[in-house]
Design a protein around this motif. Structure first.
Motif, PDB file in Angstrom:
ATOM      1  N   ASN A 240       2.144  11.559   2.395  1.00 11.09           N
ATOM      2  CA  ASN A 240       2.146  10.365   1.818  1.00 11.09           C
ATOM      3  C   ASN A 240       3.168   9.360   2.083  1.00 11.09           C
ATOM      4  O   ASN A 240       2.801   8.264   1.661  1.00 11.09           O
ATOM      5  CB  ASN A 240       2.143  10.842   0.128  1.00 11.09           C
TER       6      ASN A 240
ATOM      7  N   ALA B 181       2.451   1.784  -3.374  1.00 13.48           N
ATOM      8  CA  ALA B 181       1.366   2.168  -4.158  1.00 13.48           C
ATOM      9  C   ALA B 181       1.124   3.743  -3.835  1.00 13.48           C
ATOM     10  O   ALA B 181       0.916   4.498  -4.974  1.00 13.48           O
ATOM     11  CB  ALA B 181       0.059   1.356  -4.037  1.00 13.48           C
ATOM     12  N   LEU B 182       1.193   4.211  -2.855  1.00 12.24           N
ATOM     13  CA  LEU B 182       0.945   5.480  -2.259  1.00 12.24           C
ATOM     14  C   LEU B 182       2.243   6.287  -3.001  1.00 12.24           C
ATOM     15  O   LEU B 182       2.122   7.449  -3.619  1.00 12.24           O
ATOM     16  CB  LEU B 182       0.739   5.984  -0.965  1.00 12.24           C
TER      17      LEU B 182
ATOM     18  N   ASP C 175       4.017   5.602  -5.393  1.00 11.59           N
ATOM     19  CA  ASP C 175       4.065   5.593  -6.834  1.00 11.59           C
ATOM     20  C   ASP C 175       3.018   6.854  -7.521  1.00 11.59           C
ATOM     21  O   ASP C 175       3.336   7.402  -8.343  1.00 11.59           O
ATOM     22  CB  ASP C 175       3.669   4.396  -7.496  1.00 11.59           C
ATOM     23  N   ASP C 176       1.917   6.681  -6.579  1.00 10.49           N
ATOM     24  CA  ASP C 176       0.842   7.716  -7.047  1.00 10.49           C
ATOM     25  C   ASP C 176       1.654   9.245  -6.689  1.00 10.49           C
ATOM     26  O   ASP C 176       1.424   9.998  -7.351  1.00 10.49           O
ATOM     27  CB  ASP C 176      -0.275   7.571  -5.977  1.00 10.49           C
ATOM     28  N   ALA C 177       2.156   9.523  -5.573  1.00 11.75           N
ATOM     29  CA  ALA C 177       2.870  10.675  -5.368  1.00 11.75           C
ATOM     30  C   ALA C 177       4.028  11.028  -6.488  1.00 11.75           C
ATOM     31  O   ALA C 177       4.102  12.000  -6.833  1.00 11.75           O
ATOM     32  CB  ALA C 177       3.345  10.731  -4.101  1.00 11.75           C
ATOM     33  N   GLN C 178       4.705   9.866  -6.819  1.00 11.94           N
ATOM     34  CA  GLN C 178       5.632   9.943  -8.045  1.00 11.94           C
ATOM     35  C   GLN C 178       4.925  10.617  -9.069  1.00 11.94           C
ATOM     36  O   GLN C 178       5.746  11.325  -9.761  1.00 11.94           O
ATOM     37  CB  GLN C 178       6.493   8.920  -8.024  1.00 11.94           C
ATOM     38  N   LYS C 179       3.908   9.880  -9.501  1.00 11.36           N
ATOM     39  CA  LYS C 179       3.394  10.495 -10.890  1.00 11.36           C
ATOM     40  C   LYS C 179       2.790  11.816 -10.615  1.00 11.36           C
ATOM     41  O   LYS C 179       2.929  12.570 -11.636  1.00 11.36           O
ATOM     42  CB  LYS C 179       1.950   9.294 -11.088  1.00 11.36           C
ATOM     43  N   LYS C 180       2.298  12.138  -9.478  1.00 11.12           N
ATOM     44  CA  LYS C 180       1.748  13.532  -9.482  1.00 11.12           C
ATOM     45  C   LYS C 180       2.926  14.524  -9.517  1.00 11.12           C
ATOM     46  O   LYS C 180       2.928  15.507  -9.950  1.00 11.12           O
ATOM     47  CB  LYS C 180       0.975  13.453  -8.007  1.00 11.12           C
TER      48      LYS C 180
ATOM     49  N   LYS D 229       0.883  -1.212  -0.045  1.00 11.50           N
ATOM     50  CA  LYS D 229      -0.013  -0.020   0.034  1.00 11.50           C
ATOM     51  C   LYS D 229       0.932   1.109  -0.044  1.00 11.50           C
ATOM     52  O   LYS D 229       0.500   2.298  -0.611  1.00 11.50           O
ATOM     53  CB  LYS D 229      -0.728  -0.021   1.228  1.00 11.50           C
ATOM     54  N   ARG D 230       1.837   1.048   0.754  1.00 15.13           N
ATOM     55  CA  ARG D 230       2.687   2.424   0.739  1.00 15.13           C
ATOM     56  C   ARG D 230       3.607   2.360  -0.567  1.00 15.13           C
ATOM     57  O   ARG D 230       3.664   3.717  -0.862  1.00 15.13           O
ATOM     58  CB  ARG D 230       3.736   2.374   2.080  1.00 15.13           C
TER      59      ARG D 230
ATOM     60  N   GLU E  37       3.996  14.974 -12.850  1.00 20.81           N
ATOM     61  CA  GLU E  37       3.026  15.839 -13.611  1.00 20.81           C
ATOM     62  C   GLU E  37       3.324  17.253 -13.102  1.00 20.81           C
ATOM     63  O   GLU E  37       3.356  18.042 -14.218  1.00 20.81           O
ATOM     64  CB  GLU E  37       1.686  15.252 -13.179  1.00 20.81           C
TER      65      GLU E  37
END
Length: 399
Positions: A192, A149-150, A152-157, A146-147, A160
């Motif tokens: 995050n 995944a979080l 990865d999401d933060a890295q994507k953001k 889960k961490r 961007e």
């Protein structure tokens, strides 16, 4: 009485009769007729002796036959008693063996049930502990996934946001807007990655200074202050291709002065002996500014290292926060290591007791096996004795 005894008696009587006859003849007929009388009496005596011997022989024969008959009857009675005794002994022995076999089977059954129950209990405890351990491990892995995944999401953001830096320059023309943007990005990154109890936003130090964020890390690292800086104006002028070379050089000098001023301010304000760590972090919200410093201004980077101020971008700050989370996790594990050691010691004690009890059980099983083997040996010997007795009876009957 034997035949020799009766022969001795007969010879004695004959001798006595002969002596008496001689005395009588001497008294009655002295002279020449004595020899004839002796001969005649001798003949009569011999005849009487023969008759007496014949009678004696007949009596002896009758007595011998009676004695033999009595001996045979007595022998038959003795054999019958022996046979009855053997049958009774066989029945009693068979009954005792059956009882012992039943008792032994019951004891073996109880022992087997006890062993099965103990093994089931031990297996249940081991399975429960292993299941608990697997559940905790699976939960840990789930949390890690889960961490990640979080992250990865933060890295994507973050990616961007980095791609949209140019378009944000117009929006972030105001210093306050740039400061707010940096603080918001810093807050998003930290939340995050780290739990709430391990950081503090807008943290006030003992000198009255307020840091954008304070990371609470265990010793020897200590608490680390993070301050967000966004020197966008000078950087924008320095990279503006429409400006002249002199203007770009002037902007570059101002850019370096701004960065050094931020480094010195962070070192002076947020590094306090015995309160914070011996270093602090300056967060640059733009990846382009971070790349510019490391690519074209190594002197500023060295100055930051000398003042123990670590320059970070969104990407590198993510790595720093991930490392900090690992440090926090290792510290929590180290604090709980004594509990793990206690459980391991208890598990070792339980296993030692289990091994001792299992060894005792093995000894009892081995002793039971030896007893059964001895019982089989005794039964075989008894059976052989009966077989030998039956052979003796059969031989007697054959005779």
């Amino acid at each position: 009485m034997t035949t020799e005894f009766w022969m001795y008696v007969l010879t004695g009587l004959s001798s006595v009769s002969l002596i008496l006859l001689l005395i009588i003849l001497v008294r009655k007929a002295p002279g020449t007729g004595l020899s004839e009388q002796l001969a005649q009496h001798k003949l009569e005596l011999v005849q009487q002796q023969g008759q007496f011997q014949q009678q004696l022989s007949e009596q002896l024969h009758m007595q011998r036959q009676q004695l033999l008959q009595q001996q045979q009857e007595h022998l038959l009675q003795v054999l019958q008693k022996i046979s009855d005794t053997q049958q009774a002994a066989r029945f009693e022995l068979s009954k005792n063996l059956q009882q012992q076999a039943i008792m032994l089977a019951e004891q073996v059954k109880q022992l087997t049930q006890s062993i099965d129950q103990r093994l089931k209990d031990i297996a249940g405890q081991v399975e429960k502990r292993l299941s608990d351990g697997f559940e905790k491990t699976n939960q840990t892995f789930t949390d890690i996934v889960k961490r990640l995944a979080l992250i990865d999401d933060a890295q994507k953001k973050i990616t961007e946001l980095s791609n949209n830096v140019v378009s944000l320059q117009e929006v972030l023309a105001d210093k306050r807007s740039r400061g707010a943007f940096g603080e918001v990005q810093l807050t998003a990154l930290i939340r995050n990655v780290l739990p709430e109890q391990h950081f503090s936003l807008q943290h006030t130090l003992s000198n009255g200074r307020i840091a954008d964020c304070m990371l609470f890390l265990p010793k020897p690292s200590g608490d680390i202050a993070i301050d967000a800086k966004f020197p966008l104006e000078s950087y924008k002028k320095m990279t503006d291709l429409h400006s002249s070379a002199e203007e770009r050089k002037q902007a570059q000098r101002q850019f370096k002065i701004d960065i050094k001023k931020h480094i010195n301010d962070i070192a002076d304000k947020y590094i306090i002996a015995h309160e914070t760590a011996d270093g602090a972090i300056m967060f640059l919200p733009a990846e382009a500014i971070f790349a510019e410093l490391h690519a074209y201004h190594p002197d500023i980077v060295e100055e930051a290292y000398r003042r123990r101020v670590w320059l970070t971008s969104p990407t590198t700050l993510m790595a720093v926060l991930t490392t900090a989370r690992s440090v926090l996790k290792d510290d929590a594990t180290r604090r709980q290591i004594h509990l793990i050691q206690e459980h391991l010691i208890k598990l070792a004690d339980d296993f030692s007791r289990f091994r001792g009890r299992f060894d005792n059980l093995a000894k009892h099983i081995d002793q039971a096996a030896v007893d059964v083997k001895q019982i089989h040996t005794s039964a075989d010997k008894i059976s052989n004795r009966f077989s030998q007795i039956e052979k003796v009876e059969w031989l007697d009957d054959a005779e």
